[in-house]
Design a protein around this motif. Structure first.
Motif, short mmCIF file in Angstrom:
data_model
loop_
_atom_site.label_atom_id
_atom_site.label_comp_id
_atom_site.label_asym_id
_atom_site.label_seq_id
_atom_site.Cartn_x
_atom_site.Cartn_y
_atom_site.Cartn_z
N HIS A 29 -4.03 -81.12 0.20
CA HIS A 29 -4.67 -79.80 0.11
C HIS A 29 -4.90 -79.44 -1.36
O HIS A 29 -4.04 -79.71 -2.20
CB HIS A 29 -3.77 -78.75 0.78
N PRO A 30 -6.05 -78.83 -1.67
CA PRO A 30 -6.37 -78.53 -3.07
C PRO A 30 -5.35 -77.63 -3.78
O PRO A 30 -5.24 -77.68 -5.00
CB PRO A 30 -7.73 -77.84 -3.01
N ASP A 31 -4.61 -76.83 -3.04
CA ASP A 31 -3.62 -75.95 -3.66
C ASP A 31 -2.35 -76.70 -4.09
O ASP A 31 -1.52 -76.16 -4.81
CB ASP A 31 -3.22 -74.81 -2.72
N ILE A 32 -2.20 -77.93 -3.62
CA ILE A 32 -1.03 -78.73 -3.97
C ILE A 32 -1.44 -79.67 -5.09
O ILE A 32 -2.23 -80.58 -4.89
CB ILE A 32 -0.50 -79.49 -2.74
N GLU A 33 -0.88 -79.45 -6.26
CA GLU A 33 -1.32 -80.19 -7.44
C GLU A 33 -0.33 -81.23 -7.93
O GLU A 33 -0.70 -82.15 -8.63
CB GLU A 33 -1.63 -79.20 -8.58
N ALA A 34 0.94 -81.09 -7.59
CA ALA A 34 1.98 -81.95 -8.19
C ALA A 34 2.55 -82.96 -7.21
O ALA A 34 3.69 -83.41 -7.36
CB ALA A 34 3.08 -81.08 -8.77
N VAL A 35 1.77 -83.31 -6.18
CA VAL A 35 2.21 -84.31 -5.21
C VAL A 35 1.14 -85.39 -5.08
O VAL A 35 -0.03 -85.08 -4.85
CB VAL A 35 2.48 -83.67 -3.83
N GLU A 36 1.56 -86.62 -5.27
CA GLU A 36 0.67 -87.75 -5.05
C GLU A 36 0.97 -88.33 -3.67
O GLU A 36 2.14 -88.47 -3.30
CB GLU A 36 0.87 -88.82 -6.11
N LEU A 145 4.84 -80.40 4.47
CA LEU A 145 5.72 -81.37 3.83
C LEU A 145 5.38 -81.49 2.34
O LEU A 145 6.29 -81.45 1.49
CB LEU A 145 5.60 -82.74 4.53
N ALA A 146 4.11 -81.60 2.01
CA ALA A 146 3.71 -81.69 0.61
C ALA A 146 4.01 -80.42 -0.16
O ALA A 146 4.49 -80.45 -1.30
CB ALA A 146 2.22 -82.03 0.52
N ALA A 147 3.77 -79.26 0.46
CA ALA A 147 4.04 -77.98 -0.21
C ALA A 147 5.53 -77.81 -0.46
O ALA A 147 5.94 -77.36 -1.53
CB ALA A 147 3.50 -76.83 0.64
N GLY A 148 6.36 -78.17 0.51
CA GLY A 148 7.81 -78.09 0.33
C GLY A 148 8.30 -79.02 -0.75
O GLY A 148 9.19 -78.69 -1.53
N LEU A 149 7.70 -80.20 -0.81
CA LEU A 149 8.06 -81.16 -1.84
C LEU A 149 7.68 -80.63 -3.22
O LEU A 149 8.49 -80.66 -4.16
CB LEU A 149 7.34 -82.48 -1.55
#
Length: 154
Positions: A29-36, A145-149
């Motif tokens: 998702h574009p709002d998640i920037e620090a997860v690869e 999951l990505a946002a929580g990470l």
């Protein structure tokens, strides 16, 4: 430094590929920037991928009341190589179940318990005939999951 989310999903059909793609779309998702995000088929993923990740999302079909043979193979090849170093790894699961998914869920939960991984949320069981909402639910799972990470809560 970016966190690493690994998606290991068995996707042998058009609909299960839609689920895998939805998981990736949510996680990216574009709002998640620090997860690869890395997406691999179970037969292409191995212990090195698990050792490099900060969370894992598993996807499987229900095959004869069990997880796919491909996901089982992934666990067989990875289990002992990661058991010590990856205790507490946040994980999530979705199951595309033609029937009820109970045996599949129980089998994966048993392996996850042995690995001492930590459920980020309850497994998502997609039961019965194909429904368009399935892709939306898996996309949401990937997003959460990505946002929580990224937020450091996992």
């Amino acid at each position: 430094m970016n966190k690493q989310l690994l998606i290991v999903a068995h996707a042998p059909s058009a609909n299960t590929r839609r689920l895998r793609d939805a998981a990736e779309r949510g996680a990216c998702h574009p709002d998640i920037e620090a997860v690869e995000v890395t997406v691999k088929a179970p037969l292409d993923a191995g212990p090195e991928d698990v050792l490099a990740c900060d969370a894992i999302l598993l996807g499987t079909t229900e095959n004869l009341g069990y997880m796919s043979g491909a996901l089982k193979d992934f666990f067989d090849r990875s289990y002992y190589a990661v058991i010590e170093e990856k205790q507490g790894l946040p994980c999530a699961l979705y199951v595309r179940a033609g029937r009820d998914g109970t045996g599949t869920r129980r089998a994966v939960e048993g392996i996850v318990t042995g690995l001492r991984w930590r459920w980020a949320q309850e497994p998502l069981i997609l039961r019965g005939e194909w429904q368009e909402e399935f892709a939306e639910q898996v996309e949401e799972l990937g997003l959460y999951l990505a946002a929580g990470l990224e937020a450091g809560v996992l």
